[in-house]
Design a protein around this motif. Sequence first.
Motif, PDB file in Angstrom:
ATOM      1  N   GLY A 199       0.921  -1.235   0.065  1.00  0.00           N
ATOM      2  CA  GLY A 199       0.048   0.151   0.180  1.00  0.00           C
ATOM      3  C   GLY A 199       0.857   1.294  -0.081  1.00  0.00           C
ATOM      4  O   GLY A 199       2.044   1.417  -0.591  1.00  0.00           O
ATOM      5  N   VAL A 200       0.192   2.413   0.608  1.00  0.00           N
ATOM      6  CA  VAL A 200       1.011   3.430   0.694  1.00  0.00           C
ATOM      7  C   VAL A 200       2.395   3.559   1.412  1.00  0.00           C
ATOM      8  O   VAL A 200       3.361   4.240   1.070  1.00  0.00           O
ATOM      9  N   GLY A 201       2.518   2.735   2.234  1.00  0.00           N
ATOM     10  CA  GLY A 201       3.529   2.501   3.133  1.00  0.00           C
ATOM     11  C   GLY A 201       4.801   1.869   2.309  1.00  0.00           C
ATOM     12  O   GLY A 201       5.972   1.859   2.886  1.00  0.00           O
ATOM     13  N   ARG A 202       4.647   1.339   1.295  1.00  0.00           N
ATOM     14  CA  ARG A 202       5.842   0.702   0.547  1.00  0.00           C
ATOM     15  C   ARG A 202       6.993   1.649   0.372  1.00  0.00           C
ATOM     16  O   ARG A 202       8.259   1.130   0.279  1.00  0.00           O
ATOM     17  N   ASP A 203       6.809   2.815   0.140  1.00  0.00           N
ATOM     18  CA  ASP A 203       7.784   3.830  -0.052  1.00  0.00           C
ATOM     19  C   ASP A 203       8.034   4.514   0.960  1.00  0.00           C
ATOM     20  O   ASP A 203       8.897   5.567   0.847  1.00  0.00           O
ATOM     21  N   LEU A 204       7.726   4.274   2.462  1.00  0.00           N
ATOM     22  CA  LEU A 204       8.017   4.904   3.541  1.00  0.00           C
ATOM     23  C   LEU A 204       9.085   4.028   4.324  1.00  0.00           C
ATOM     24  O   LEU A 204       8.531   2.948   4.693  1.00  0.00           O
ATOM     25  N   GLU A 311       7.609   9.455   9.014  1.00  0.00           N
ATOM     26  CA  GLU A 311       7.424  10.158   7.582  1.00  0.00           C
ATOM     27  C   GLU A 311       6.018  10.785   7.469  1.00  0.00           C
ATOM     28  O   GLU A 311       6.140  11.950   6.939  1.00  0.00           O
ATOM     29  N   ALA A 312       5.262   9.940   7.633  1.00  0.00           N
ATOM     30  CA  ALA A 312       3.871  10.178   7.509  1.00  0.00           C
ATOM     31  C   ALA A 312       2.838   9.541   8.419  1.00  0.00           C
ATOM     32  O   ALA A 312       3.217   8.600   8.780  1.00  0.00           O
ATOM     33  N   PHE A 313       1.554   9.780   8.163  1.00  0.00           N
ATOM     34  CA  PHE A 313       0.500   9.246   8.965  1.00  0.00           C
ATOM     35  C   PHE A 313      -0.363   8.798   7.779  1.00  0.00           C
ATOM     36  O   PHE A 313      -0.774   9.362   6.862  1.00  0.00           O
ATOM     37  N   ILE A 314      -0.851   7.517   7.887  1.00  0.00           N
ATOM     38  CA  ILE A 314      -1.853   6.733   6.990  1.00  0.00           C
ATOM     39  C   ILE A 314      -3.138   6.591   7.605  1.00  0.00           C
ATOM     40  O   ILE A 314      -3.090   6.015   8.608  1.00  0.00           O
ATOM     41  N   ARG A 342       2.363  15.003   7.759  1.00  0.00           N
ATOM     42  CA  ARG A 342       1.671  14.674   6.531  1.00  0.00           C
ATOM     43  C   ARG A 342       0.855  13.234   6.559  1.00  0.00           C
ATOM     44  O   ARG A 342       0.903  12.453   7.351  1.00  0.00           O
ATOM     45  N   PHE A 343      -0.347  13.505   5.900  1.00  0.00           N
ATOM     46  CA  PHE A 343      -1.181  12.763   6.097  1.00  0.00           C
ATOM     47  C   PHE A 343      -1.711  11.881   4.626  1.00  0.00           C
ATOM     48  O   PHE A 343      -1.892  12.545   3.531  1.00  0.00           O
TER      49      PHE A 343
END
Length: 382
Positions: A199-204, A311-314, A342-343
């Motif tokens: 998901g979104v976290g692959r690059d984090l 780095e971010a919040f999902i 960052r969200f």
Amino acid sequence: MSRPLAGPQGLLRSLNGRAILEALARDGAQTRAELMVSTGLSRTAVTQVLRMLEHAGAVAADGVDHDTRGPAAARVGLHPRLGFAAAVHIDHRAAHVVLVDASGTVRAEQHAEFAAEDDRVDHIVELVDQCRNLAQVAEGAVQFVVVAAPGIVTADGGVRDDFGPDGGRFRAALAAALDCPVRIENDVNLAALAELTSGVGRDLSSFALLMLDEGLGAGIVIDGKLHRGFSGVAGEVMYLPQTPIPIGAPLVGDTVVGDLALGVGRDSHASLGEHLEAASNGEESAQEIVAEIGRRIVLVAGTMGLILDPEAFILSGKAAHPALMDAIETVAAGYAEQLPLRFYASVFGPEAPLVGATGEAVAGLRDALFTRLLTPATKSGR
């Protein structure tokens, strides 16, 4: 001239076998030439290992490659009946079961609400049996189960939820009923693993997933690894202190939403989802409720950010609703100079815990199958 490494041939075949099995699991069916590239093995080694794996029933023919130049080449893939695992997501209302094979293909799926008198173990076993029947899978073929459950989950599979600690009884009873290993994991942690792997976290490298459903929970990933904490409590952000909310009071949840609704003259029995839709339609009283929930979520993120600096919040579950995301972004903008946050929205929605459970079930199944296939049988003494 350097000499080749010496060692037991059985060990070499086992290492080569695992390399091929993992390549097939990761990339799907391949030709021998493709396996040579993906594993770095010679044609002779690939041929010998595939012969061994075919004899063991681990791989099978899976189509022909017509795309590359030259004669068509046969593809080989993991045998579709090599083994099966079940992923389960339970909440306070229902259970959702997915049956998958070793390739990660979903073979069947069932969902049903709990009856008031239902035992959770019996309910899950019934759904697993329904999935087996749909997929025409024999009894006993399910070899690994992962359950996404609300509550605090300890390292040994014990669950502490609204009913208190269970001492591992749920996991033990389910393992006995299904006659296979069962892993229990917190649902929000599994949602975070879903984002980490696909998901979104692959690059984090690090992130915190905030999932809003019946309550608010966090899944924490640090340096690419899920952080559960010493006793499984990491991510229990539902009761983080916030002024003027009393210490120990929940920040969000059905009761909180009802109280907020009363304060603005809305139906206190309406769900958060109903308020979110009303807010999207421009109803100001609903927008007040959403704005307050957004404020509370941003303060949770800010508190976590000062400690973990992800780095971010999902945002997952209801937190990913566009109306609530807009409210969160608005509040966060006011803190941007002191603490930039960052969200991102989850790509899986409410199914994130089940997606995570499915991925972990497939990984656990493969590990058990590959180890069993490639471990030489011990010879019994006379």
